[in-house]
Motif scaffolding. Structure first.
Motif, PDB file in Angstrom:
ATOM      1  N   TYR A  16       0.807  -1.219   0.000  1.00 57.52           N
ATOM      2  CA  TYR A  16       0.000   0.000   0.000  1.00 57.52           C
ATOM      3  C   TYR A  16       0.843   1.274   0.000  1.00 57.52           C
ATOM      4  O   TYR A  16       0.391   2.319  -0.455  1.00 57.52           O
ATOM      5  CB  TYR A  16      -0.969   0.014   1.184  1.00 57.52           C
ATOM      6  N   ALA A  17       2.067   1.194   0.512  1.00 60.32           N
ATOM      7  CA  ALA A  17       2.916   2.392   0.597  1.00 60.32           C
ATOM      8  C   ALA A  17       3.504   2.785  -0.752  1.00 60.32           C
ATOM      9  O   ALA A  17       3.977   3.908  -0.918  1.00 60.32           O
ATOM     10  CB  ALA A  17       4.036   2.182   1.613  1.00 60.32           C
ATOM     11  N   ILE A  52      -7.414  -0.047  -2.093  1.00 58.47           N
ATOM     12  CA  ILE A  52      -6.109   0.589  -1.875  1.00 58.47           C
ATOM     13  C   ILE A  52      -6.249   1.709  -0.846  1.00 58.47           C
ATOM     14  O   ILE A  52      -5.466   1.795   0.113  1.00 58.47           O
ATOM     15  CB  ILE A  52      -5.531   1.122  -3.205  1.00 58.47           C
ATOM     16  N   HIS A  53      -7.258   2.558  -1.014  1.00 59.82           N
ATOM     17  CA  HIS A  53      -7.469   3.659  -0.070  1.00 59.82           C
ATOM     18  C   HIS A  53      -7.739   3.130   1.336  1.00 59.82           C
ATOM     19  O   HIS A  53      -7.220   3.666   2.322  1.00 59.82           O
ATOM     20  CB  HIS A  53      -8.621   4.557  -0.518  1.00 59.82           C
ATOM     21  N   LEU A  57      -5.454   4.072   4.473  1.00 64.34           N
ATOM     22  CA  LEU A  57      -6.029   4.836   5.575  1.00 64.34           C
ATOM     23  C   LEU A  57      -6.086   4.017   6.868  1.00 64.34           C
ATOM     24  O   LEU A  57      -5.977   4.561   7.959  1.00 64.34           O
ATOM     25  CB  LEU A  57      -7.407   5.368   5.186  1.00 64.34           C
ATOM     26  N   GLY A  58      -6.208   2.704   6.735  1.00 64.11           N
ATOM     27  CA  GLY A  58      -6.149   1.840   7.916  1.00 64.11           C
ATOM     28  C   GLY A  58      -4.776   1.893   8.561  1.00 64.11           C
ATOM     29  O   GLY A  58      -4.649   2.003   9.789  1.00 64.11           O
ATOM     30  N   PRO A  69       5.171  12.769  12.647  1.00 60.94           N
ATOM     31  CA  PRO A  69       4.455  13.900  12.051  1.00 60.94           C
ATOM     32  C   PRO A  69       3.460  13.406  10.997  1.00 60.94           C
ATOM     33  O   PRO A  69       3.706  12.411  10.312  1.00 60.94           O
ATOM     34  CB  PRO A  69       5.564  14.728  11.403  1.00 60.94           C
ATOM     35  N   ILE A  70       2.351  14.104  10.873  1.00 57.45           N
ATOM     36  CA  ILE A  70       1.290  13.685   9.947  1.00 57.45           C
ATOM     37  C   ILE A  70       1.795  13.624   8.513  1.00 57.45           C
ATOM     38  O   ILE A  70       1.434  12.720   7.759  1.00 57.45           O
ATOM     39  CB  ILE A  70       0.051  14.593  10.102  1.00 57.45           C
ATOM     40  N   THR A  71       2.672  14.543   8.127  1.00 60.95           N
ATOM     41  CA  THR A  71       3.234  14.522   6.772  1.00 60.95           C
ATOM     42  C   THR A  71       4.005  13.231   6.524  1.00 60.95           C
ATOM     43  O   THR A  71       3.898  12.636   5.460  1.00 60.95           O
ATOM     44  CB  THR A  71       4.152  15.740   6.545  1.00 60.95           C
ATOM     45  N   GLU A  72       4.769  12.784   7.517  1.00 57.32           N
ATOM     46  CA  GLU A  72       5.518  11.525   7.381  1.00 57.32           C
ATOM     47  C   GLU A  72       4.575  10.333   7.282  1.00 57.32           C
ATOM     48  O   GLU A  72       4.824   9.386   6.544  1.00 57.32           O
ATOM     49  CB  GLU A  72       6.474  11.329   8.561  1.00 57.32           C
ATOM     50  N   ILE A  73       3.498  10.369   8.053  1.00 55.12           N
ATOM     51  CA  ILE A  73       2.511   9.285   8.002  1.00 55.12           C
ATOM     52  C   ILE A  73       1.909   9.216   6.602  1.00 55.12           C
ATOM     53  O   ILE A  73       1.779   8.133   6.025  1.00 55.12           O
ATOM     54  CB  ILE A  73       1.416   9.483   9.073  1.00 55.12           C
ATOM     55  N   ALA A  74       1.567  10.379   6.041  1.00 55.34           N
ATOM     56  CA  ALA A  74       1.008  10.417   4.684  1.00 55.34           C
ATOM     57  C   ALA A  74       1.984   9.783   3.696  1.00 55.34           C
ATOM     58  O   ALA A  74       1.592   8.938   2.877  1.00 55.34           O
ATOM     59  CB  ALA A  74       0.686  11.855   4.284  1.00 55.34           C
ATOM     60  N   LEU A  75       3.248  10.164   3.772  1.00 58.84           N
ATOM     61  CA  LEU A  75       4.263   9.602   2.861  1.00 58.84           C
ATOM     62  C   LEU A  75       4.429   8.104   3.085  1.00 58.84           C
ATOM     63  O   LEU A  75       4.524   7.337   2.130  1.00 58.84           O
ATOM     64  CB  LEU A  75       5.602  10.318   3.053  1.00 58.84           C
ATOM     65  N   HIS A  76       4.459   7.689   4.346  1.00 59.73           N
ATOM     66  CA  HIS A  76       4.633   6.274   4.679  1.00 59.73           C
ATOM     67  C   HIS A  76       3.475   5.422   4.155  1.00 59.73           C
ATOM     68  O   HIS A  76       3.648   4.245   3.847  1.00 59.73           O
ATOM     69  CB  HIS A  76       4.761   6.104   6.194  1.00 59.73           C
ATOM     70  N   CYS A  77       2.306   6.029   4.042  1.00 64.82           N
ATOM     71  CA  CYS A  77       1.119   5.289   3.607  1.00 64.82           C
ATOM     72  C   CYS A  77       0.830   5.443   2.117  1.00 64.82           C
ATOM     73  O   CYS A  77      -0.259   5.098   1.656  1.00 64.82           O
ATOM     74  CB  CYS A  77      -0.086   5.724   4.433  1.00 64.82           C
TER      75      CYS A  77
END
Length: 107
Positions: A16-17, A52-53, A57-58, A69-77
């Protein structure tokens, strides 16, 4: 069809990443785009895109319990755009990622 879709589901959950194209999934399943979408909708009640989403998001929901940080989480996902991540997260949960994180802290 179930084994083919199980392979698609496993692939989405494992990767998923990274960018996942419908073409990758159709090749994996040995089905056309229309067949893949029809089977996924019948078995999972989701389109391949929605699967996929949901996987992304899970994973993000779990990571929001961390200090990342939320930005890192977004990139990681698998999201390259922070605002797209926030929009989709809010559409799914009704909360922005920061509001979700706050709700975890008060729970």
């Amino acid at each position: 069809a179930y084994q083919k879709l199980a392979a698609v589901d496993a692939h989405i959950r494992q990767h998923y990443a990274q960018p996942i194209s419908l073409r990758d999934l159709t090749q994996l399943a040995g089905l056309s785009v229309a067949q893949l979408e029809r089977h996924c909708k019948r078995i999972f009640q989701l389109t391949p895109r929605q699967m996929i989403h949901k996987a992304r998001l899970g994973a993000a929901s779990q990571l929001l319990a961390s200090e990342l940080p939320i930005t890192e989480i977004a990139l990681h996902c698998g999201y390259t755009d922070h605002s797209a991540f926030s929009r989709q997260f809010k559409a799914l949960t009704g909360l922005s990622p920061s509001q979700y994180r706050e709700s975890l802290a008060t729970a």
